[in-house]
Design an enzyme around this catalytic site. Structure first.
Site, PDB file in Angstrom:
ATOM      1  N   ASP A 195       0.823  -1.216   0.000  1.00  0.00           N
ATOM      2  CA  ASP A 195       0.000   0.000   0.000  1.00  0.00           C
ATOM      3  C   ASP A 195       0.858   1.268   0.000  1.00  0.00           C
ATOM      4  O   ASP A 195       2.052   1.217   0.316  1.00  0.00           O
ATOM      5  CB  ASP A 195      -0.915  -0.022   1.239  1.00  0.00           C
ATOM      6  CG  ASP A 195      -2.322   0.451   0.920  1.00  0.00           C
ATOM      7  OD1 ASP A 195      -2.466   1.355   0.085  1.00  0.00           O
ATOM      8  OD2 ASP A 195      -3.277  -0.080   1.512  1.00  0.00           O
TER       9      ASP A 195
ATOM     10  N   ASP B 150     -10.724   1.441  -4.034  1.00  0.00           N
ATOM     11  CA  ASP B 150     -11.291   1.044  -2.744  1.00  0.00           C
ATOM     12  C   ASP B 150     -12.806   0.904  -2.837  1.00  0.00           C
ATOM     13  O   ASP B 150     -13.450   0.496  -1.875  1.00  0.00           O
ATOM     14  CB  ASP B 150     -10.946   2.074  -1.661  1.00  0.00           C
ATOM     15  CG  ASP B 150      -9.616   1.777  -0.983  1.00  0.00           C
ATOM     16  OD1 ASP B 150      -9.039   0.703  -1.248  1.00  0.00           O
ATOM     17  OD2 ASP B 150      -9.158   2.617  -0.182  1.00  0.00           O
TER      18      ASP B 150
END
Ligand code: GLA
Length: 681
Positions: free
Chosen positions: A428, A485
């Site tokens: 990430d 997301d």
């Protein structure tokens, strides 16, 4: 693509498009391409060369801007030096007065139809670089508009159409990260081009540190496209600089010709697959939206069992397993297992996951540090940017240019990867950088490369709050991108549709989210959620304990369908269809040999008209016969009262019919998906 130079001057691309006859006389083409001059102009038009030179009175943006070490601007003028055709084409030009050499490299790939291009600058004495364009290319005159890409968190890959007009369209990403807002891609369709027909030029700049793009129409009407790192990203004087690789393609098959070229190039040339490209992509389960930071071993074990039962083959433990990470305010960079949550380490969970027949993946955010972390307390100087900087998600970026920082992170990650059988890292990068700096990107690349060398079996997913770091530079080092997301299937349908202009199924993660989407609040039926995930690299990301029997059954069935088809779908081309109904977003995934396809027709809204408009397919053989089957015809609602043929069972139709008339699908609710399989007989 035809390059031509006048005397020893830098070459220009004088032709780029449909293949010319092999015997074409190139000297004549060069002369034939020259445009006239009239009043108010110089007596000859300055070259729109691979790096337009300010010193030659070029009437637009130059391809190179630099200063000597003392800060004096240099105005280089290059002359032919040498060439090398060993690996593609490499052309070197020199400026003896300033001690500079400029090399342009082209590597065409006839099978993917992508040309890779790059510019390298070398200097005898250190220079400050402001701007170095990858080889500069002309844009077509028959184009009315260009399509570039912006976006936001949970809204990646938004296409913008901008009309050509005198002056520039200037996109510059100064965030230090590829960004949701700045996917480095551009399409230049010619007038009348659609997804399936007409001509189009495609561009992508493979760099994860932020790019600059110039699409400029000069006063004389010519157009140029420039790509490079964001300006002034090189913070130190140096004697060698490179652009990233620019990937370009030309299509006679609409936007899809560009999309398919990019998809194939990513999958077959850019990504390196630890187990080979043919190895099946496993169905994922990711626990993030099920438990967030609340890790309890018995709960995770139960979830893993349920995920395996649904068809998952890889279990990914997301954020929350390390340091004191109970929320997003602390512990980034303390990459040691939290003994409160895992008193016996990760071993018991990993063993359990393996016992269920799944492999194990783990989340890291390696370039980041929370001020509230042991490492920040010990090494505050490792963080990038000033002490008074505004934090992003309560965190700072580490200074990846420092070898000791890279070594430290490497050691912490390597300790975990060597202790356990982990085959996947979700990598990430949740904040932008305090300032753009090419050394930061090179540092990230070096760390990933070192880990990949030492742990070649580990696949990596590039995530950055969803799709904030998607580009071909990161895909050289990773095997998957977390596209967004947003697990909202309606939003995903659109993001996937537009992302497919550059990304193949093989690298595009797509998960079935919770019943009530956590980022939109929308409630969508399980069948729609499952089929949208099945359009790409499929996974689940809800708490499986929320599923009722029907939902679990649908998920199991769609995952089984995906597994039965993934071998050919993973290497298929994704063609976006020209839907006659704006409410329908449809695509056709077609095997490379054309023998079979699957068509996904997602209904994103209620249609204006009553009956579904026929959906034209593409890229079929006109004279061939295809056996067409509506896979999920049992899902037709009671309000579909008629009997369109496909509702009844398989049908045999010609390629011409399918491409000219199109499929007649049953009436359906919005937020549903029809799935149609086709086989050439
Ligand atoms: C980012 C990612 C999410 C999740 C969280 C964890 O937001 O995009 O998928 O991994 O971080 O903190």
């Amino acid at each position: 693509m035809v390059l031509a130079a006048t005397g020893d001057r830098l070459p220009e691309v004088v032709y780029w498009g449909a293949p010319l006859p092999a015997e074409a006389d190139l000297a004549t083409l060069h002369a034939a391409a020259a445009i006239d001059v009239t009043g108010g102009m110089l007596d000859e038009n300055p070259d729109l060369s691979l790096s337009p030179e300010a010193v030659r009175t070029f009437p637009g943006q130059p391809g190179l801007i630099l200063r000597d070490e003392g800060g004096t601007p240099l105005l280089p003028k290059f002359r032919y030096a040498s060439e090398d055709a060993a690996d593609g084409l490499s052309l070197t030009y020199a400026d003896a007065e300033n001690g500079l050499r400029l090399t342009f490299r082209f590597r065409p790939d006839p099978s993917t139809r992508i040309v890779e291009a790059k510019t390298v600058l070398e200097a005898d004495r250190p220079v400050h670089l402001h701007w170095l364009a990858a080889p500069v290319l002309p844009a077509p005159q028959q184009s009315d508009e260009m399509i570039d890409v912006s976006g936001r968190w949970v809204g990646e890959f938004q296409l913008n159409r901008t009309a050509w007009s005198p002056g520039m369209r200037y996109r510059e990403n100064r965030t230090g990260r590829t960004g949701h807002e700045h996917f480095p891609g551009l399409l230049v369709p010619l007038r009348g081009a659609t997804n399936t027909q007409g001509e189009c030029y495609g561009f992508h700049y493979g760099w994860s540190g932020g790019h600059k793009m110039i699409a400029e129409e000069l006063p004389d009407g010519r157009r140029q496209i420039q790509w490079g790192h964001a300006a002034r990203m090189e913070t130190k004087p140096g004697t060698r600089f490179e652009s990233a690789t620019l990937y370009v393609t030309y299509s006679q098959y609409g936007l899809n010709g560009c999309a398919v070229a990019f998809q194939r190039h990513v999958r077959d040339r850019i990504v390196t697959w630890p187990k080979g490209a043919a190895h099946p992509r496993p169905v994922h389960y990711n626990c993030w939206e099920a438990v967030y930071f609340d890790h309890k071993l018995p709960v995770l074990k139960d979830i893993a069992e349920r995920a395996a039962d649904l068809g998952a083959e890889r279990f990914v433990l997301d954020d929350g397993w390390f340091g004191q990470r109970d929320d997003d305010t602390r512990s980034l960079s303390d990459w040691e297992v939290d003994p409160r949550k895992y008193p016996d380490g990760l071993g018991p969970l990993i063993d359990h996951v393996h016992g269920l027949g799944m492999t194990f993946g783990l989340w890291f955010e390696p370039e980041m540090i929370n001020p509230d972390s042991d490492i920040h307390r010990a090494h505050p100087d490792w963080a990038l940017g000033g002490e008074d900087q505004t934090l992003g998600r309560q965190q700072k970026a580490l200074n990846m240019a420092l070898p000791e920082v890279r070594d430290f992170i490497y050691d912490r990650m390597a300790a975990i990867l060597s202790r356990h059988a982990i085959d996947y890292v979700k990598w990430d990068h949740n904040r932008v950088l305090p300032m753009p700096d090419a050394d930061q990107t090179r540092g990230s690349y070096a760390l990933i490369d070192r880990l990949r060398t030492d742990f070649p079996q580990v696949e990596i997913e590039s995530c950055a709050s969803g799709g904030g770091r998607i580009d071909f530079g990161i895909l050289k080092r990773t095997q998957r991108v977390w596209l967004s997301d947003s697990n909202d299937a309606l939003e995903r349908l659109r993001i996937q549709h537009d992302g497919a202009l550059w990304l193949p199924l093989a690298v595009t993660g797509s998960h079935v989210g919770p019943r009530r989407c956590h980022t939109s609040g929308r409630v969508l039926d399980i069948a729609f959620r499952a089929w949208v995930a099945a359009q790409r690299h499929m996974g689940f990301e809800m708490d499986p304990r929320e599923l009722d029997d029907r939902e679990a059954r649908v998920l199991r069935d769609v995952a089984a369908w995906w597994k039965a088809n993934r071998d050919w779908m993973t290497s298929a081309d994704i063609h976006r269809l020209d839907s006659a109904d704006p409410a329908v977003l449809a695509e056709q995934q077609q095997a490379r040999d054309g023998s079979r396809f699957v068509c996904f027709a997602g209904k994103a809204a209620t249609s204006a008209q009553i009956a579904p408009r026929p959906l034209r397919l593409t890229a079929l053989e006109a004279d061939a016969t295809y056996r067409i089957e509506l896979v999920n015809r049992a899902d037709a609602p009671a309000l579909s009262r008629g009997m369109p043929l496909l509702k009844d069972g398989p049908v045999e139709l010609s390629g011409t019919w399918l491409m000219q008339h199109g499929l007649v699908l049953p009436w359906s609710f919005p937020e549903t998906m029809w799935v149609v399989e086709g086989r050439r007989l």
